[in-house]
Design a protein around this motif. Structure first.
Motif, PDB file in Angstrom:
ATOM      1  N   VAL A 363      26.147 113.342  28.755  1.00 44.37           N
ATOM      2  CA  VAL A 363      26.789 113.564  27.537  1.00 44.37           C
ATOM      3  C   VAL A 363      27.311 112.247  26.692  1.00 44.37           C
ATOM      4  O   VAL A 363      26.866 111.886  25.809  1.00 44.37           O
ATOM      5  CB  VAL A 363      28.096 114.576  27.466  1.00 44.37           C
ATOM      6  N   ASP A 364      27.770 111.375  27.698  1.00 42.45           N
ATOM      7  CA  ASP A 364      27.985 110.056  27.090  1.00 42.45           C
ATOM      8  C   ASP A 364      26.961 109.132  26.572  1.00 42.45           C
ATOM      9  O   ASP A 364      26.708 108.319  25.630  1.00 42.45           O
ATOM     10  CB  ASP A 364      28.902 109.019  27.977  1.00 42.45           C
ATOM     11  N   ALA A 365      25.677 109.228  27.629  1.00 38.63           N
ATOM     12  CA  ALA A 365      24.352 108.680  27.285  1.00 38.63           C
ATOM     13  C   ALA A 365      23.739 109.232  25.970  1.00 38.63           C
ATOM     14  O   ALA A 365      23.200 108.260  25.347  1.00 38.63           O
ATOM     15  CB  ALA A 365      23.611 108.656  28.580  1.00 38.63           C
ATOM     16  N   VAL A 366      23.686 110.338  25.968  1.00 32.06           N
ATOM     17  CA  VAL A 366      23.118 110.964  24.629  1.00 32.06           C
ATOM     18  C   VAL A 366      23.762 110.371  23.310  1.00 32.06           C
ATOM     19  O   VAL A 366      23.185 110.097  22.326  1.00 32.06           O
ATOM     20  CB  VAL A 366      23.192 112.368  24.731  1.00 32.06           C
ATOM     21  N   LYS A 367      25.251 110.378  23.575  1.00 35.15           N
ATOM     22  CA  LYS A 367      25.837 109.886  22.452  1.00 35.15           C
ATOM     23  C   LYS A 367      25.583 108.638  21.991  1.00 35.15           C
ATOM     24  O   LYS A 367      25.651 108.244  20.846  1.00 35.15           O
ATOM     25  CB  LYS A 367      27.466 110.100  22.684  1.00 35.15           C
ATOM     26  N   ALA A 368      25.342 107.644  23.044  1.00 31.25           N
ATOM     27  CA  ALA A 368      25.045 106.364  22.904  1.00 31.25           C
ATOM     28  C   ALA A 368      23.270 105.914  22.566  1.00 31.25           C
ATOM     29  O   ALA A 368      23.031 104.695  22.183  1.00 31.25           O
ATOM     30  CB  ALA A 368      25.452 105.546  23.886  1.00 31.25           C
ATOM     31  N   ALA A 369      22.711 107.109  22.793  1.00 30.09           N
ATOM     32  CA  ALA A 369      21.297 106.801  22.505  1.00 30.09           C
ATOM     33  C   ALA A 369      20.733 106.677  21.294  1.00 30.09           C
ATOM     34  O   ALA A 369      21.577 106.876  20.381  1.00 30.09           O
ATOM     35  CB  ALA A 369      20.580 108.172  23.293  1.00 30.09           C
ATOM     36  N   LYS A 370      19.413 105.871  21.156  1.00 30.12           N
ATOM     37  CA  LYS A 370      18.944 105.333  20.073  1.00 30.12           C
ATOM     38  C   LYS A 370      17.675 106.331  19.564  1.00 30.12           C
ATOM     39  O   LYS A 370      16.894 106.715  20.308  1.00 30.12           O
ATOM     40  CB  LYS A 370      18.687 103.955  20.028  1.00 30.12           C
ATOM     41  N   GLY A 371      17.715 106.704  18.334  1.00 26.30           N
ATOM     42  CA  GLY A 371      16.149 107.496  17.795  1.00 26.30           C
ATOM     43  C   GLY A 371      15.042 106.771  17.996  1.00 26.30           C
ATOM     44  O   GLY A 371      14.984 105.396  17.660  1.00 26.30           O
TER      45      GLY A 371
END
Length: 414
Positions: A363-371
């Protein structure tokens, strides 16, 4: 919803040119047979990129449930993602689009530009409070779908292998310390790291955290930072801490290598959690490190539910019911648990973590991910990505140096 009726069907030339430029997605493998629209008006077609889910799976059961609630039968067809995009483009040109199309997020821009999709202003799909990657707004600020879930990449590690090699995973903080850990693992007689460097979007997807982690930008593939990321992968393959098989590995076959229990690390995504449990691995997950430390930005994966343009505009009402069923707050938990995705809403994310604490780092990784289409790349991204995966292939196979491979890739993009 008669506003759709005046839309012109995309020309074959436009669709073919876009199909050539479009790559494949982050997850999903295999192939499926093509489907056709139900002639009786009571059968609605759904195309998705999840061939790993056969009839009787939780995913297909959910589709059937949504169909029953809408009073129709759902005919679902699963495709490999690259095949799905091409089929969707050609079906639109032929006037035979499915009622619901579930596609990888960068593909939304391509399909929207081709005139394949209805906008959320028209189809009334819910987009409020749902983080939309830039590709969700590909043309004129309009949105064309709603996210069904998200995923991204991190490093899985095998605790047993690291223990036998006397490697403390807490020491892995940057590229240098990760490479040192891989060398210790190799010296201990084990295998280092596996990933996917295949010549498709999967290869670009897996390369991006290292590319971005070096500080490189997709608008300049041949920067010193981009070259350093490719040199890192090249060095791993050359020294043997990564296998030559990465050149042909999909994310699925790469995972199968890790599941043997012989590798210390594997770059892969949320969708492999069920496989990790099935393999009985004693594993952990850590963010992909940046070149000099910290966590690298990983690309956003996951799909959007979209409603393609139909000649029979009367079908939209039921199609919207099906899409809403799949993406409603009530059903998102079941949907994303089934797909091993992180939900697109905070409310459902919290519910997922409460039920499974292992999802917290994801969840944390998805929040920090980049499009992947960030920086206003839009439909330019597939063209850039294609040259990037070709550069990776050239460098890892030894046909070009990392510097020349990235220089040629940048020239080809221009």
């Amino acid at each position: 919803m008669n506003s759709f009726s005046g839309r012109r069907r995309p020309t074959a030339a436009v669709l073919i040119s876009l199909a050539v430029a479009t790559g494949v997605t982050a997850c999903g493998s295999g192939s499926g047979s093509s489907g056709s629209e139900g002639a009786d008006g009571k059968t609605y077609t759904v195309w998705d990129p999840y061939p790993q889910f056969a009839k009787g799976s939780a995913w297909t059961n959910l589709l059937d449930k949504c169909g029953t609630q809408a009073g129709v039968k759902v005919k679902r067809t699963a495709f490999d993602t690259s095949d799905l995009t091409n089929k969707a483009l050609l079906a639109a040109q032929q006037g035979n689009s499915p009622d619901l199309l579930i596609v990888d997020n960068p593909v939304v821009s391509t399909l929207a530009e081709a005139g394949v999709l209805t906008t959320t202003d028209d189809n009334k799909l819910e987009v409020q409070d749902r983080p939309q990657p830039p590709c969700g707004r590909p043309v004129g600020g309009k949105t064309y779908g709603t996210p069904i879930g998200a995923n991204t990449l991190a490093l899985y590690y095998n605790k047993k292998v690291l223990k036998e090699a006397a490697v403390d995973v807490a020491s892995v903080k940057d590229w240098a310390s990760l490479t040192a850990a891989l060398e210790k693992v190799k010296k201990a007689g084990k295998k280092g790291i596996t990933f996917s460097a295949i010549g498709t979007e999967e290869g670009s997807f897996q390369f991006l955290p290292w590319f971005w982690g070096a500080g490189a930008k997709l608008t300049q593939l041949d920067s010193a930072q981009g070259e350093s990321a490719l040199s890192l992968w090249k060095g791993w393959v050359k020294s043997g801490v990564a296998p030559n098989s990465v050149l042909n590995n999909t994310q699925t076959t790469s995972w199968q290598e890790f599941a043997t229990g012989e590798y210390a690390f594997a770059e892969n995504g949320t969708w492999q959690l069920a496989g990790a449990k099935k393999a009985g691995l004693d594993y952990g997950v850590l963010p992909i490190p940046g070149a000099s430390g910290g966590s690298a930005a990983a690309p956003t994966g996951g799909e959007f539910v979209t409603l393609p343009v139909q000649d029979d505009t009367g079908r939209y009402t039921t199609s919207q019911k099906l899409a809403t069923c799949l993406t409603s707050t009530q059903n998102l938990y079941d949907t994303d648990t089934t797909l091993s995705y992180v939900a697109p809403t905070t409310e459902v994310q919290d519910k997922q973590v409460a039920a499974n604490a292992e999802l917290k780092p994801w969840v944390d990784a998805v929040k920090a991910a980049k499009g992947r289409t960030s920086d206003d790349l839009g439909t330019k991204y597939p063209k850039i990505s294609e040259q990037m995966w070709k550069a990776v292939q050239s460098a890892l196979s030894g046909s070009k140096s990392p510097k020349d491979a990235m220089a040629d890739a940048q020239s080809a993009v221009k």
